[in-house]
Write a protein that holds these residues in place. Structure first.
Motif, PDB file in Angstrom:
ATOM      1  N   PRO A 165       0.850  -1.192   0.000  1.00 52.75           N
ATOM      2  CA  PRO A 165       0.000   0.000   0.000  1.00 52.75           C
ATOM      3  C   PRO A 165       0.884   1.239   0.000  1.00 52.75           C
ATOM      4  O   PRO A 165       2.021   1.202   0.484  1.00 52.75           O
ATOM      5  N   TYR A 166       0.380   2.336  -0.551  1.00 50.59           N
ATOM      6  CA  TYR A 166       1.186   3.563  -0.514  1.00 50.59           C
ATOM      7  C   TYR A 166       0.304   4.795  -0.389  1.00 50.59           C
ATOM      8  O   TYR A 166      -0.816   4.841  -0.883  1.00 50.59           O
ATOM      9  N   TYR A 167       0.853   5.778   0.322  1.00 49.90           N
ATOM     10  CA  TYR A 167       0.204   7.079   0.470  1.00 49.90           C
ATOM     11  C   TYR A 167       1.284   8.160   0.486  1.00 49.90           C
ATOM     12  O   TYR A 167       2.113   8.203   1.399  1.00 49.90           O
ATOM     13  N   ASN A 168       1.312   8.990  -0.548  1.00 47.95           N
ATOM     14  CA  ASN A 168       2.261  10.112  -0.643  1.00 47.95           C
ATOM     15  C   ASN A 168       3.702   9.659  -0.379  1.00 47.95           C
ATOM     16  O   ASN A 168       4.377  10.162   0.522  1.00 47.95           O
ATOM     17  N   GLU A 169       4.158   8.711  -1.175  1.00 50.54           N
ATOM     18  CA  GLU A 169       5.502   8.145  -0.996  1.00 50.54           C
ATOM     19  C   GLU A 169       6.442   8.544  -2.133  1.00 50.54           C
ATOM     20  O   GLU A 169       7.310   7.781  -2.533  1.00 50.54           O
ATOM     21  N   SER A 170       6.286   9.757  -2.653  1.00 48.29           N
ATOM     22  CA  SER A 170       7.100  10.177  -3.797  1.00 48.29           C
ATOM     23  C   SER A 170       8.594  10.180  -3.493  1.00 48.29           C
ATOM     24  O   SER A 170       9.416  10.009  -4.393  1.00 48.29           O
ATOM     25  N   LYS A 171       8.957  10.367  -2.230  1.00 51.32           N
ATOM     26  CA  LYS A 171      10.374  10.410  -1.859  1.00 51.32           C
ATOM     27  C   LYS A 171      11.001   9.022  -1.722  1.00 51.32           C
ATOM     28  O   LYS A 171      12.223   8.889  -1.773  1.00 51.32           O
ATOM     29  N   THR A 172      10.187   8.006  -1.544  1.00 47.87           N
ATOM     30  CA  THR A 172      10.735   6.672  -1.268  1.00 47.87           C
ATOM     31  C   THR A 172      10.335   5.612  -2.286  1.00 47.87           C
ATOM     32  O   THR A 172      10.956   4.552  -2.342  1.00 47.87           O
ATOM     33  N   ILE A 173       9.311   5.861  -3.101  1.00 53.78           N
ATOM     34  CA  ILE A 173       8.728   4.797  -3.911  1.00 53.78           C
ATOM     35  C   ILE A 173       9.711   4.201  -4.916  1.00 53.78           C
ATOM     36  O   ILE A 173       9.740   2.977  -5.117  1.00 53.78           O
ATOM     37  N   ILE A 210       1.784  -5.999  -6.454  1.00 52.01           N
ATOM     38  CA  ILE A 210       0.572  -5.185  -6.502  1.00 52.01           C
ATOM     39  C   ILE A 210       0.760  -3.983  -5.590  1.00 52.01           C
ATOM     40  O   ILE A 210       0.957  -4.115  -4.377  1.00 52.01           O
ATOM     41  N   LEU A 211       0.716  -2.796  -6.180  1.00 53.31           N
ATOM     42  CA  LEU A 211       0.821  -1.544  -5.434  1.00 53.31           C
ATOM     43  C   LEU A 211      -0.561  -0.910  -5.371  1.00 53.31           C
ATOM     44  O   LEU A 211      -1.222  -0.757  -6.408  1.00 53.31           O
ATOM     45  N   VAL A 212      -1.009  -0.574  -4.160  1.00 53.37           N
ATOM     46  CA  VAL A 212      -2.366  -0.066  -3.981  1.00 53.37           C
ATOM     47  C   VAL A 212      -2.316   1.358  -3.443  1.00 53.37           C
ATOM     48  O   VAL A 212      -1.771   1.615  -2.367  1.00 53.37           O
ATOM     49  N   ASN A 213      -2.884   2.283  -4.196  1.00 50.96           N
ATOM     50  CA  ASN A 213      -2.906   3.699  -3.858  1.00 50.96           C
ATOM     51  C   ASN A 213      -3.937   3.966  -2.763  1.00 50.96           C
ATOM     52  O   ASN A 213      -5.130   3.771  -2.958  1.00 50.96           O
ATOM     53  N   SER A 214      -3.463   4.427  -1.594  1.00 48.17           N
ATOM     54  CA  SER A 214      -4.362   4.757  -0.481  1.00 48.17           C
ATOM     55  C   SER A 214      -4.765   6.230  -0.537  1.00 48.17           C
ATOM     56  O   SER A 214      -4.588   6.980   0.425  1.00 48.17           O
ATOM     57  N   SER A 215      -5.288   6.641  -1.691  1.00 50.63           N
ATOM     58  CA  SER A 215      -5.776   8.013  -1.912  1.00 50.63           C
ATOM     59  C   SER A 215      -4.675   9.053  -1.745  1.00 50.63           C
ATOM     60  O   SER A 215      -4.844  10.077  -1.069  1.00 50.63           O
ATOM     61  N   SER A 216      -3.532   8.823  -2.391  1.00 50.18           N
ATOM     62  CA  SER A 216      -2.426   9.775  -2.355  1.00 50.18           C
ATOM     63  C   SER A 216      -2.831  11.109  -2.966  1.00 50.18           C
ATOM     64  O   SER A 216      -3.666  11.175  -3.866  1.00 50.18           O
ATOM     65  N   THR A 217      -2.197  12.171  -2.483  1.00 55.11           N
ATOM     66  CA  THR A 217      -2.446  13.501  -3.032  1.00 55.11           C
ATOM     67  C   THR A 217      -1.214  14.045  -3.741  1.00 55.11           C
ATOM     68  O   THR A 217      -1.216  15.200  -4.199  1.00 55.11           O
ATOM     69  N   ASP A 218      -0.149  13.253  -3.811  1.00 55.99           N
ATOM     70  CA  ASP A 218       1.050  13.684  -4.533  1.00 55.99           C
ATOM     71  C   ASP A 218       1.175  12.887  -5.830  1.00 55.99           C
ATOM     72  O   ASP A 218       0.206  12.300  -6.310  1.00 55.99           O
ATOM     73  N   ASN A 219       2.368  12.828  -6.409  1.00 53.78           N
ATOM     74  CA  ASN A 219       2.544  12.190  -7.717  1.00 53.78           C
ATOM     75  C   ASN A 219       3.128  10.778  -7.634  1.00 53.78           C
ATOM     76  O   ASN A 219       3.718  10.295  -8.596  1.00 53.78           O
ATOM     77  N   THR A 220       2.944  10.107  -6.494  1.00 50.49           N
ATOM     78  CA  THR A 220       3.495   8.754  -6.337  1.00 50.49           C
ATOM     79  C   THR A 220       3.006   7.817  -7.428  1.00 50.49           C
ATOM     80  O   THR A 220       3.784   7.056  -8.012  1.00 50.49           O
ATOM     81  N   LEU A 278      -6.941   3.699   3.786  1.00 57.01           N
ATOM     82  CA  LEU A 278      -6.297   3.114   4.962  1.00 57.01           C
ATOM     83  C   LEU A 278      -5.296   2.049   4.513  1.00 57.01           C
ATOM     84  O   LEU A 278      -5.531   1.357   3.520  1.00 57.01           O
ATOM     85  N   PRO A 279      -4.192   1.882   5.243  1.00 53.14           N
ATOM     86  CA  PRO A 279      -3.258   0.810   4.891  1.00 53.14           C
ATOM     87  C   PRO A 279      -3.916  -0.558   4.907  1.00 53.14           C
ATOM     88  O   PRO A 279      -3.638  -1.405   4.053  1.00 53.14           O
ATOM     89  N   SER A 280      -4.813  -0.780   5.867  1.00 51.16           N
ATOM     90  CA  SER A 280      -5.475  -2.087   5.986  1.00 51.16           C
ATOM     91  C   SER A 280      -6.401  -2.357   4.807  1.00 51.16           C
ATOM     92  O   SER A 280      -6.377  -3.449   4.222  1.00 51.16           O
ATOM     93  N   SER A 281      -7.203  -1.360   4.422  1.00 48.52           N
ATOM     94  CA  SER A 281      -8.124  -1.561   3.302  1.00 48.52           C
ATOM     95  C   SER A 281      -7.359  -1.720   1.991  1.00 48.52           C
ATOM     96  O   SER A 281      -7.759  -2.478   1.104  1.00 48.52           O
TER      97      SER A 281
END
Length: 207
Positions: free
Chosen positions: A10-18, A36-46, A73-76
């Motif tokens: 899962p990922y959320y706003n991980e542009s610096k680490t992805i 499988i990478l799942v976007n947890s409603s990121s607001t950046d460009n990850t 959510l990370p869990s969802s």
């Protein structure tokens, strides 16, 4: 060696680490069948960074999927990854963590050799500032190895037995691990440290 395994991230706003996370995955000594990478409603460009990386990288026949289903959510997001996995084994990883190039090899071989259902990941927290170190010492324990979901490798049938993750923001991981233990499944904690945080372990400041 390629194994019948899906890595779920899962990922959320991980542009610096992805990109670092993706490069660590592609360099694994044992290769997964699918990531499988799942976007947890990121607001950046990850998400865009992931798509660009997939287009320009030699994926070594690994299937990469970048999915968005309005989870926040990370869990969802983990549950979405589970839904889309169709391999015999599943592994979990997070984006802000460092892990060795033999992570999958060590965990997978340990699971097979010991005839286990699941091998939990392990993390050692140490902090990277006085506030961070103090927070770690008063919560998880300074440089104390702890079991965790990131870094874990399991048979997919464990999900059928235990169920998916409860969809709340914090506490879902120990709740799920306890269900594994109650079911008396064969589990162990990784014998060596599997993951470390790339940056702040717990808190940047007192607030």
């Amino acid at each position: 060696m390629k194994i019948d395994l899906t890595v779920i991230i899962p990922y959320y706003n991980e542009s610096k680490t992805i990109v670092k996370t993706l490069n660590l995955l592609i360099k694994q000594s044992y290769q997964p069948k699918k990531v499988i990478l799942v976007n947890s409603s990121s607001t950046d460009n990850t998400s865009n960074l992931i798509d660009e990386w997939i287009k320009k990288t030699d994926l070594k026949d690994i299937i990469f999927k970048n999915i968005f289903q309005n989870t926040n959510l990370p869990s969802s997001s983990k549950n979405v990854g589970i839904k889309y996995s169709d391999t015999r084994f599943i592994a979990f990883m997070d984006c802000d963590l460092d892990f060795e190039h033999n992570w999958l090899k060590c965990q997978y071989n340990y699971l097979i050799e010991e005839k286990l259902d699941i091998v939990f990941g392990s993390v050692e927290l140490s902090g990277n500032s006085s506030i961070d170190i103090s927070s770690v010492a008063h919560t998880y324990g300074y440089k104390k190895k702890r079991e965790c979901i990131p870094g874990s490798v399991l048979k997919k049938e464990v999900i059928d037995e235990v169920g998916i993750f409860k969809e709340f923001r914090s506490g879902y991981d120990p709740f799920w691990r306890n269900k594994v233990k109650i079911k008396e499944l064969k589990y162990r904690i990784a014998p060596n440290r599997i993951v470390t945080y790339m940056g702040v372990n717990y808190a940047k400041n007192y607030k």
